[in-house]
Design a protein around this motif. Structure first.
Motif, PDB file in Angstrom:
ATOM      1  N   GLU A 106      17.686  50.269  83.001  1.00  0.00           N
ATOM      2  CA  GLU A 106      16.905  50.072  81.798  1.00  0.00           C
ATOM      3  C   GLU A 106      17.645  49.187  80.797  1.00  0.00           C
ATOM      4  O   GLU A 106      17.082  48.297  80.177  1.00  0.00           O
ATOM      5  CB  GLU A 106      16.593  51.439  81.165  1.00  0.00           C
ATOM      6  CG  GLU A 106      15.699  51.329  79.923  1.00  0.00           C
ATOM      7  CD  GLU A 106      15.390  52.696  79.348  1.00  0.00           C
ATOM      8  OE1 GLU A 106      14.732  52.750  78.300  1.00  0.00           O
ATOM      9  OE2 GLU A 106      15.845  53.705  79.959  1.00  0.00           O
ATOM     10  N   ALA A 107      18.955  49.386  80.689  1.00  0.00           N
ATOM     11  CA  ALA A 107      19.755  48.555  79.770  1.00  0.00           C
ATOM     12  C   ALA A 107      19.823  47.121  80.262  1.00  0.00           C
ATOM     13  O   ALA A 107      19.795  46.164  79.470  1.00  0.00           O
ATOM     14  CB  ALA A 107      21.157  49.142  79.633  1.00  0.00           C
ATOM     15  N   PHE A 108      19.871  46.900  81.587  1.00  0.00           N
ATOM     16  CA  PHE A 108      19.931  45.546  82.131  1.00  0.00           C
ATOM     17  C   PHE A 108      18.624  44.796  81.868  1.00  0.00           C
ATOM     18  O   PHE A 108      18.624  43.610  81.510  1.00  0.00           O
ATOM     19  CB  PHE A 108      20.211  45.641  83.646  1.00  0.00           C
ATOM     20  CG  PHE A 108      20.290  44.307  84.318  1.00  0.00           C
ATOM     21  CD1 PHE A 108      21.387  43.461  84.161  1.00  0.00           C
ATOM     22  CD2 PHE A 108      19.230  43.880  85.117  1.00  0.00           C
ATOM     23  CE1 PHE A 108      21.411  42.241  84.787  1.00  0.00           C
ATOM     24  CE2 PHE A 108      19.282  42.639  85.748  1.00  0.00           C
ATOM     25  CZ  PHE A 108      20.377  41.816  85.582  1.00  0.00           C
ATOM     26  N   ILE A 109      17.496  45.462  82.050  1.00  0.00           N
ATOM     27  CA  ILE A 109      16.193  44.824  81.835  1.00  0.00           C
ATOM     28  C   ILE A 109      16.015  44.481  80.356  1.00  0.00           C
ATOM     29  O   ILE A 109      15.553  43.397  79.981  1.00  0.00           O
ATOM     30  CB  ILE A 109      15.070  45.748  82.321  1.00  0.00           C
ATOM     31  CG1 ILE A 109      15.175  45.917  83.863  1.00  0.00           C
ATOM     32  CG2 ILE A 109      13.703  45.165  81.967  1.00  0.00           C
ATOM     33  CD1 ILE A 109      15.088  44.639  84.644  1.00  0.00           C
ATOM     34  N   SER A 110      16.465  45.381  79.456  1.00  0.00           N
ATOM     35  CA  SER A 110      16.327  45.130  78.017  1.00  0.00           C
ATOM     36  C   SER A 110      17.223  43.997  77.551  1.00  0.00           C
ATOM     37  O   SER A 110      16.919  43.293  76.580  1.00  0.00           O
ATOM     38  CB  SER A 110      16.650  46.414  77.238  1.00  0.00           C
ATOM     39  OG  SER A 110      17.996  46.800  77.478  1.00  0.00           O
ATOM     40  N   LEU A 111      18.335  43.757  78.252  1.00  0.00           N
ATOM     41  CA  LEU A 111      19.229  42.657  77.885  1.00  0.00           C
ATOM     42  C   LEU A 111      18.552  41.317  78.093  1.00  0.00           C
ATOM     43  O   LEU A 111      18.630  40.417  77.236  1.00  0.00           O
ATOM     44  CB  LEU A 111      20.522  42.744  78.723  1.00  0.00           C
ATOM     45  CG  LEU A 111      21.542  41.625  78.490  1.00  0.00           C
ATOM     46  CD1 LEU A 111      22.030  41.654  77.040  1.00  0.00           C
ATOM     47  CD2 LEU A 111      22.701  41.779  79.458  1.00  0.00           C
ATOM     48  N   SER A 112      17.897  41.107  79.183  1.00  0.00           N
ATOM     49  CA  SER A 112      17.213  39.829  79.415  1.00  0.00           C
ATOM     50  C   SER A 112      16.077  39.609  78.408  1.00  0.00           C
ATOM     51  O   SER A 112      15.783  38.478  78.013  1.00  0.00           O
ATOM     52  CB  SER A 112      16.677  39.800  80.847  1.00  0.00           C
ATOM     53  OG  SER A 112      15.758  40.865  81.040  1.00  0.00           O
ATOM     54  N   THR A 113      15.453  40.684  77.968  1.00  0.00           N
ATOM     55  CA  THR A 113      14.374  40.565  76.982  1.00  0.00           C
ATOM     56  C   THR A 113      14.930  40.193  75.610  1.00  0.00           C
ATOM     57  O   THR A 113      14.351  39.376  74.880  1.00  0.00           O
ATOM     58  CB  THR A 113      13.590  41.879  76.902  1.00  0.00           C
ATOM     59  OG1 THR A 113      13.133  42.229  78.206  1.00  0.00           O
ATOM     60  CG2 THR A 113      12.410  41.762  75.951  1.00  0.00           C
ATOM     61  N   ASP A 114      16.057  40.732  75.262  1.00  0.00           N
ATOM     62  CA  ASP A 114      16.652  40.458  73.943  1.00  0.00           C
ATOM     63  C   ASP A 114      17.160  39.026  73.828  1.00  0.00           C
ATOM     64  O   ASP A 114      17.211  38.469  72.728  1.00  0.00           O
ATOM     65  CB  ASP A 114      17.807  41.434  73.669  1.00  0.00           C
ATOM     66  CG  ASP A 114      17.311  42.871  73.540  1.00  0.00           C
ATOM     67  OD1 ASP A 114      16.127  43.055  73.249  1.00  0.00           O
ATOM     68  OD2 ASP A 114      18.148  43.799  73.753  1.00  0.00           O
ATOM     69  N   LEU A 115      17.586  38.396  74.920  1.00  0.00           N
ATOM     70  CA  LEU A 115      18.125  37.043  74.881  1.00  0.00           C
ATOM     71  C   LEU A 115      17.041  35.964  74.959  1.00  0.00           C
ATOM     72  O   LEU A 115      17.379  34.773  75.015  1.00  0.00           O
ATOM     73  CB  LEU A 115      19.119  36.847  76.049  1.00  0.00           C
ATOM     74  CG  LEU A 115      20.415  37.674  75.978  1.00  0.00           C
ATOM     75  CD1 LEU A 115      21.253  37.432  77.208  1.00  0.00           C
ATOM     76  CD2 LEU A 115      21.192  37.343  74.711  1.00  0.00           C
TER      77      LEU A 115
END
Length: 912
Positions: A106-115
């Motif tokens: 979940e943290a990995f998927i949210s990282l790509s969204t934030d960038l």
């Protein structure tokens, strides 16, 4: 009651003889089955538990997995069980991995969204950076161009400054050359002019130097003028070397002028220096210059030496001094027949009355001055009196042509050369250390005691600076002596003359060193090649071999005789001041040892050889004794236990009284010969030991160098000498024991009248009480007195009396007292037996004590005998005390005195 019950319960029952109940209770207690413990039998030892596999297992978490260690840790688990455990642990790991992925996905998927959209913003931020970089590069280029322009101007200015300095240096060189040529009156030929662009500079410089030099010559002397010229030339050389390092062609073109100036300057200085030296040196008293003129000449010489020192031409100045001052004097003074030529008439020295008394007080001779075979009031090696203001130390040239020659040389050096050496030392004072004049007498006196100067803190031979003492004075004098006087001065075939020449020459060297301007000059002279060659000309090993042959031959000739008899008269004048010897071989050995260290033979450089020869002579003396001594009489130890005594002590060496000993005893004449031989041996050994130790303390210890043994103890040579003397004195105890045996036998023979003493009293007509000792008592110790010459007070036996009288007398008195006690015991037994036979019964009367006998006449007779024995023993004790015997320490005399004074009842009680 309770105690009684407890005691009765502790007693085993009669119907249980094996105590089975008690043993069962103890077993139950030991195994934990007793009811008082409160737990069941299920509490047994804990079995090892096998923990399941986890991340905490050491073998699984190790950096490198080791299968063998892991299997050994699970050795209690079967392979199927171990495989099941591993499968369970694998399933656990998979579950944990899936859980970890699910938690982080979940943290990995949210990282790509934030960038999302951050790329465009980063591009907008980076767009102005290119313009900034371009502006910075342009500014840097502009600054670098400005910096390069400034650096070019600075470099150009530095080059111009260097060129200007070089031009100024060339102008200085040109001006110096012109000035020096003008000062030295050097004319330039027309065709030797330099380049046209430099000629005007030279003309200007020459014109200025000529105008200045004309005024200067009127104000200063020629020496000052040359000194200034040398200083100018020294500056020119410095500037020329500096300009040559820059590769200037002007210096190369002017080098011939510099060389011409140098040769002209050195020639002028040499000519002036030589002429000044010739004017200063006076061949006779009529040619001596007044003090004012002499001081002016010395000032000119000082200026010339300073000029030489500036130019570094030290050896050239030394060659001039050698040629103009020293060489002519050496040739006129040192020639093949100079030692045989008659000395110039001189006023004889005024005799001083204290000189003879001073010589007579030297007893024994003082060995602190090894290079002094002669005495004089002007000799610095006997007194520190300064002869004149120049502190020149002259040798005693009375009946010594070589010393007179050396004195002539010393006077010349002190008068003519020493001022030049001091001036040269003052000029080159930066190179060599100058010795302070207030300490000069102290240094000289300490050097007199040691025979040479101590050069502590002085550098090795220096190559720079003046060295007139070594290169001029010593080189010429030593070479002249070796060339013209070598056959007579170094003639080792005549040892006495050779030693005299050697000591005279060494004294001359010390006096010459005292004339040195500094300690460094002395050090340079000692390290000079001519000095080493001169020292090698002295064939000291050959001289020692000649002296060794002379000494050893005389000793061996004297030791050929094996006779131990007195062969020297009592009034021998050769040893009147020493402890006298009796035998000629002993005197020969002593003379040989004394000769090794006498002033007529000893040379300090051969001290180690003479020391070895001294030890060899002592060893040879001991070997001679071993081959010359008569066979020794061995006394068997006898334990003498006297009856009726308070104590019985063992004695050693009591002469035997058996009939076989009486038959084997030597005649009186043979015993007298043996006593004489042993007396002579003991006296000569003691005299040798005393004389050698006196010689060590007075002379040898001073002449030998300081040494230490392996343990670091000082005076190693003294310990070696004492060891050599101890091997010689080992004969004394054996010889003394032989003397004690013979003297004891003779003294015991004098006790024979004691046996007939009762019969003499019975046969005497007068029955009065005795009042004086018997006539034989003074004869008991008479052999001892005769042996040591006590009654005659013979001075030749004084050494024997001082050394051996008391110990020998003590031993003899012990032997005689023991024999005396045996005689008294035998007399008492015989008297008792006679009384029993006469009376037919045991009588209470005793020879030594009172009794209740009915016969008063026998009682009075016994009392008279007892009184006589007491008087005899007391007289014997006084006679022994006159010989120095301590009777209070003699157990034998105490026993004898007890037997004489004790009653018979006391004696019988002690015996029982």
């Amino acid at each position: 009651m309770a105690d009684r019950k407890a005691s009765t319960s502790s007693i085993p029952a009669r119907n249980d003889p094996f105590e089975l109940d008690r043993l069962a209770e103890e077993l139950a207690t030991r195994e934990g089955l007793h009811p008082s413990h409160g737990h069941s039998s299920s509490t047994s030892q804990d079995l090892p538990e096998l923990l399941p596999l986890s991340h905490d297992n050491l073998y699984l978490s190790a950096p490198e997995f080791n299968v063998e260690e892991f299997l050994l840790s699970r050795s209690y688990t079967s392979l199927p069980d171990l495989r099941a455990e591993l499968r369970d642990y694998l399933a656990t790991l998979k579950e944990e991995l899936v859980k970890l992925i699910n938690d982080d996905y979940e943290a990995f998927i949210s990282l790509s969204t934030d960038l999302r959209g951050e790329g465009a913003r980063m591009e907008r931020i980076g767009w102005p950076l290119g313009d900034l970089r371009a502006q910075i590069v342009h500014s840097r280029e502009q600054l670098q161009s400005v910096k390069d322009a400034v650096q070019d101007k600075l470099d150009r200015r530095a080059e111009l400054r260097e060129e200007k300095a070089l031009l100024q240096l060339l102008l200085k060189i040109s001006d110096s050359i012109s000035r020096l040529e003008s000062m030295l009156l050097i004319t330039n030929p027309a065709d030797s002019a330099g380049p046209s662009d430099i000629q005007p500079l030279e003309l200007i410089a020459r014109h200025q130097s000529e105008s200045e030099s004309t005024d200067e010559r009127t104000k200063m002397s020629r020496a000052k003028h040359l000194l200034r010229t040398a200083s100018e030339f020294n500056q020119l050389l410095y500037n020329s070397e500096k300009a040559a390092s820059e590769g200037c062609a002007f210096v190369k073109e002017s080098q011939w002028k510099i060389d011409r100036i140098k040769s002209t300057l050195s020639s002028d200085i040499e000519h002036l220096f030589a002429s000044t030296l010739s004017s200063l040196v006076s061949t006779s008293k009529a040619d001596m210059k007044p003090d004012v003129e002499r001081r002016k000449l010395l000032a000119d010489i000082n200026d010339c030496l300073r000029a030489y020192d500036m130019l570094g031409l030290w050896r050239d100045a030394e060659d001039v001094i050698r040629r103009e001052v020293v060489r002519d004097f050496v040739r006129k003074t040192v020639f093949p027949g100079c030692l045989a030529a008659p000395l110039s008439p001189m006023v004889p020295p005024t005799p001083f009355t204290n000189t003879s008394s001073y010589v007579n007080q030297q007893n024994p001779r003082t060995p602190y001055t090894p290079y002094t075979a002669f005495q004089s009031k002007t000799n610095p090696f006997f007194t520190s009196t300064i002869v004149n203001s120049n502190s020149i130390y002259l040798l005693d040239d009375y009946d010594n042509a070589l010393a007179a020659l050396y004195n002539t040389i010393l006077r010349f050096i002190d008068r003519e050369v020493k001022p030049i050496m001091e001036a040269a030392e003052h000029v080159s004072g930066g190179v060599k250390s100058r010795r302070p004049s207030p300490l000069a007498p102290v240094v000289k006196n300490s050097a007199i005691a040691s025979g040479s100067l101590i050069l502590e803190g002085v550098d090795v031979k220096s190559e720079d600076g003046f060295d007139i003492l070594s290169n001029v004075v010593w080189a010429e004098v030593a070479q002249g002596i070796m060339d013209d006087l070598g056959s007579s001065v170094f003639a080792v075939g005549r040892p006495e003359e050779f030693r005299k020449n050697y000591e005279t020459t060494q004294a001359f060297l010390r006096s010459l060193e005292y004339l040195a301007p500094s300690l460094q000059a002395v050090n340079d002279m000692r390290h000079h090649s001519v000095y080493e060659t001169f020292e090698r000309r002295w064939q000291l090993p050959v001289y020692f071999q000649l002296q060794w042959k002379d000494i050893v031959t005389k000793v061996e000739d004297a030791l050929e005789s094996r006779s131990l008899s007195a062969s020297i008269s009592k009034g021998n004048s050769e040893v009147s001041n020493e402890v006298v010897f009796v035998m000629a071989p002993s005197l020969a050995v002593w003379k040989a040892i004394n000769r090794c260290w006498s002033a007529e033979v000893f040379i300090p450089d051969l001290a180690h050889r003479f020391w070895r020869l001294t030890l060899q002579l002592l060893k040879r003396y001991r070997v001679w004794f071993d081959s010359s001594l008569p066979p020794f009489e061995i006394a068997s130890p006898v334990v003498d236990k006297s009856p009726n005594t308070p104590s019985a002590t063992p004695r050693m060496g009591t002469p035997s009284t058996s009939s076989q000993d009486q038959t084997d005893r030597k005649s009186v004449t043979d015993e007298d010969i043996l006593l004489s031989q042993f007396s002579i041996v003991m006296q000569d050994i003691v005299s040798m030991r005393t004389n050698v130790m006196n010689l060590w303390s007075q002379e040898i210890s001073v002449l030998l160098p300081y040494t230490e043994d392996e343990d670091g103890n000082a005076d190693a040579c003294e310990s070696v000498l004492k060891s050599a003397l101890s091997s010689l004195t080992d004969i004394l105890p054996v010889a003394r024991s032989q003397v004690e045996i013979i003297l004891s036998r003779r003294c015991c023979d004098a006790l024979a009248p004691v046996k007939s003493l009762p019969g003499q009293f019975r046969a005497a007509s007068q029955k009065h009480m005795p009042s004086k000792p018997s006539a034989f008592v003074p004869l008991i110790l008479r052999p001892v007195k005769v042996f040591f010459g006590i009654d005659t007070k013979n001075p030749s036996t004084k050494t024997m009396r001082d050394e051996f009288c008391v110990p020998v007398s003590s031993s003899v008195v012990d032997e005689v007292a023991a024999r005396y006690a045996n005689y008294l015991s035998a007399m008492r037994k015989n008297q008792e037996s006679l009384r029993r036979l006469r009376m037919g019964k045991r009588s209470g009367f005793s020879l030594f004590g009172s009794s209740n006998s009915a016969n008063d006449d026998d009682d009075r007779e016994e009392e008279r005998i007892r009184k006589q024995l007491v008087l005899d023993i007391e007289a014997f004790g006084k006679d022994a005390e006159s010989l120095g015997v301590n009777l209070s320490a003699s157990a034998a005399y105490k026993t004898l005195n007890y037997l004489a004074h004790a009653n018979v009842n006391d004696i019988d009680a002690v015996s029982s």
